[in-house]
Design a protein around this motif. Structure first.
Motif, PDB file in Angstrom:
ATOM      1  N   LYS A 129       0.729  -1.330   0.047  1.00 18.08           N
ATOM      2  CA  LYS A 129      -0.147  -0.146  -0.090  1.00 18.08           C
ATOM      3  C   LYS A 129       1.022   1.446  -0.054  1.00 18.08           C
ATOM      4  O   LYS A 129       1.743   1.385   0.607  1.00 18.08           O
ATOM      5  N   LYS A 130       0.338   2.150  -0.979  1.00 20.06           N
ATOM      6  CA  LYS A 130       1.109   3.526  -0.991  1.00 20.06           C
ATOM      7  C   LYS A 130       0.706   4.395   0.705  1.00 20.06           C
ATOM      8  O   LYS A 130      -0.399   4.153   0.951  1.00 20.06           O
ATOM      9  N   SER A 131       1.928   4.786   0.809  1.00 23.73           N
ATOM     10  CA  SER A 131       1.551   5.440   2.546  1.00 23.73           C
ATOM     11  C   SER A 131       2.129   6.863   2.289  1.00 23.73           C
ATOM     12  O   SER A 131       3.140   7.065   1.546  1.00 23.73           O
ATOM     13  N   PHE A 132       1.783   7.798   3.114  1.00 24.17           N
ATOM     14  CA  PHE A 132       2.334   9.092   3.072  1.00 24.17           C
ATOM     15  C   PHE A 132       3.170   9.472   4.571  1.00 24.17           C
ATOM     16  O   PHE A 132       2.111   9.331   5.345  1.00 24.17           O
TER      17      PHE A 132
END
Length: 137
Positions: A129-132
């Motif tokens: 998952k892309k995370s910020f």
């Protein structure tokens, strides 16, 4: 003699346990290139090894020539690599969905050398998952 027979029986039962209902062979591990696996570069495998076979190979590789890389499945439990011979899967799909990922399952047939899987299909885990990242460390 009894020890040899027992070891052969255990090895045969392990092979049968890896075999699916339809006579398919199934292994789960980390999908990478032979060069990366032999150099213990799993988390940081060089991208060029997927194009021409090893680190720095782009200097000598002419684009358009057949790839020299060998895709392998590194099975952690065994500490062994299995060469992947795509049969029912496309190399581009393997690279896109499964390259440099752990828990990739290759389904196919184990060839007579005991080191090559003729890949009929595969199962790859979902992409991370892309995370910020917020804040500073």
């Amino acid at each position: 003699m009894k020890k040899i027979a027992l070891l052969a029986l255990v090895a045969a039962s392990m092979l049968l346990a890896s075999t699916g209902e339809k006579g398919e062979f199934e292994k789960k591990g980390f999908l990478t290139t032979e060069w990366c696996a032999k150099n213990d570069l799993f988390a940081d495998c060089r991208l060029e090894s997927y194009h021409c076979g090893s680190e720095g190979c782009y200097r000598n590789w002419v684009p358009g020539e057949p790839e020299k890389m060998k895709m392998v499945l590194y099975v952690h439990d065994e500490g062994k690599i299995y060469y992947i011979k795509p049969s029912g899967v496309h190399v581009s799909e393997l690279l896109e969905k499964a390259a440099n990922r752990n828990e990739v399952t290759i389904i196919g047939k184990l060839e007579g050398d005991g080191k090559t899987i003729e890949a009929i299909e595969f199962k790859a885990p979902p992409p991370p998952k892309k995370s910020f990242f917020k804040g500073c460390l």
